[in-house]
Design an enzyme around this catalytic site. Sequence first.
Site, short mmCIF file in Angstrom:
data_model
loop_
_atom_site.label_atom_id
_atom_site.label_comp_id
_atom_site.label_asym_id
_atom_site.label_seq_id
_atom_site.Cartn_x
_atom_site.Cartn_y
_atom_site.Cartn_z
N ASP A 266 10.05 5.13 7.83
CA ASP A 266 10.46 4.51 6.56
C ASP A 266 9.60 5.03 5.43
O ASP A 266 8.53 5.57 5.65
CB ASP A 266 10.23 2.99 6.61
CG ASP A 266 11.21 2.30 7.50
OD1 ASP A 266 12.30 2.83 7.70
OD2 ASP A 266 10.87 1.21 7.99
N LYS B 87 14.54 5.05 1.61
CA LYS B 87 14.97 5.51 0.29
C LYS B 87 13.85 6.29 -0.38
O LYS B 87 12.69 5.95 -0.27
CB LYS B 87 15.24 4.28 -0.60
CG LYS B 87 16.69 4.10 -0.93
CD LYS B 87 16.86 2.92 -1.86
CE LYS B 87 17.16 1.68 -1.06
NZ LYS B 87 17.19 0.44 -1.69
N MET C 298 8.72 -8.95 -0.74
CA MET C 298 9.99 -8.53 -1.35
C MET C 298 10.39 -9.47 -2.50
O MET C 298 11.57 -9.77 -2.67
CB MET C 298 11.12 -8.50 -0.30
CG MET C 298 10.88 -7.49 0.78
SD MET C 298 12.22 -7.44 2.00
CE MET C 298 11.84 -8.90 2.97
N1 SAH Z 1 7.03 -5.16 7.93
C1 SAH Z 1 6.28 -5.14 6.70
C2 SAH Z 1 7.01 -5.84 5.58
C3 SAH Z 1 8.36 -5.23 5.24
S1 SAH Z 1 9.12 -6.01 3.86
C4 SAH Z 1 4.90 -5.73 6.93
O1 SAH Z 1 4.64 -6.36 7.95
O2 SAH Z 1 4.03 -5.52 6.08
C5 SAH Z 1 8.53 -4.99 2.52
C6 SAH Z 1 7.62 -5.82 1.64
O3 SAH Z 1 6.31 -5.86 2.19
C7 SAH Z 1 7.44 -5.28 0.25
O4 SAH Z 1 8.49 -5.67 -0.60
C8 SAH Z 1 6.14 -5.94 -0.15
O5 SAH Z 1 6.35 -7.30 -0.48
C9 SAH Z 1 5.38 -5.90 1.15
N2 SAH Z 1 4.47 -4.74 1.26
C10 SAH Z 1 4.48 -3.81 2.22
N3 SAH Z 1 3.49 -2.93 2.04
C11 SAH Z 1 2.82 -3.32 0.93
C12 SAH Z 1 1.67 -2.83 0.22
N4 SAH Z 1 1.00 -1.76 0.62
N5 SAH Z 1 1.28 -3.51 -0.88
C13 SAH Z 1 1.92 -4.60 -1.30
N6 SAH Z 1 3.01 -5.10 -0.67
C14 SAH Z 1 3.44 -4.48 0.43
#
Ligand code: SAH
Length: 286
Positions: A28, A50, A165
């Site tokens: 991703d 994307k 998100m």
């Molecule tokens: N599976 C992922 C989350 C996927 S949903 C996890 O466990 O982290 C994607 C969301 O995760 C983004 O919209 C944001 O809210 C958050 N996110 C993921 N990486 C991030 C980062 N480095 N900094 C801030 N928010 C992050």
Amino acid sequence: MGAGPGDPGLLTVRGRELLAAADVVVVDRLAGAMLLDHAPSSAEIIHVGKSPTTRSWSQEEINAVLVDRARAGARVVRLKGGDPYVFGRGGEEAEACAAAGVPCGVVPGVTSALAVPALAGVPVTHRDAAQEIVIVSGHLSPGHPGSTVDWAGLAASRATIVVLMGVARLMDIADALLAGGRAEATPVAVIERGATPAQRVLRTTLDALAVDAIAAGVRSPAVIVVGEVAARDDAAVDLTRPLAGVRVLVARTRPRPGRLAIELRALGADAVETVVARPAPATPTR
Ligand code: SAH
């Protein structure tokens, strides 16, 4: 498997071992590109997220490519940001593999929901301030008929609310929590691109959140933390990353990433590599 929140050092040891043995890596956008350095140079890398120049793949297309490559006998690693089962649709992909008779396992990752606040100095629990954490998706706005999140219940609780998100729905989320009775002065921290050299942290309060976020130009990906703990700044100086915040330009001649950049990144630097045709001895400048 989980890629962790962005800092390559937060990949698990198991994850690194699997990447090193991969024939195919399906990745991703949020799952750090630097982690691909751990895969063999012969591995097929398939980007399904994307980007500004490519469309993202549908879930069905992703499931299909996982099954297709596995059936062809390849060891396939599905690399997902954070933890694969926290809003990562990892469960759906595992189901699709099981339905196709393809054996698959899961390697958990360090989720951004917990690690991003921590790295910004926000402990999501604290004995005096928060004994519960609720991780919610802000993908659907609180008033949306498809939303199953009990925003009124969250507002009435004393839980730390961690919203993923949620950037596009910040105003609706703040309104729902205020309408449900959370105090206007409730601290909020918004951490954009946490666990990366580009991290930005906005500290505000629930009533000022929407305005402050617009003024600061907050963009996705960001983690929003609502609750008393969001006012804390408990990160001691990170002694393991003395070069945090420093950007270093590293010249290299080979297409593979150099050791120097890897070591600089491990120390926290933002090592930007540029390929030069041929190294020349440094000449003093006047
Ligand atoms: N599976 C992922 C989350 C996927 S949903 C996890 O466990 O982290 C994607 C969301 O995760 C983004 O919209 C944001 O809210 C958050 N996110 C993921 N990486 C991030 C980062 N480095 N900094 C801030 N928010 C992050």
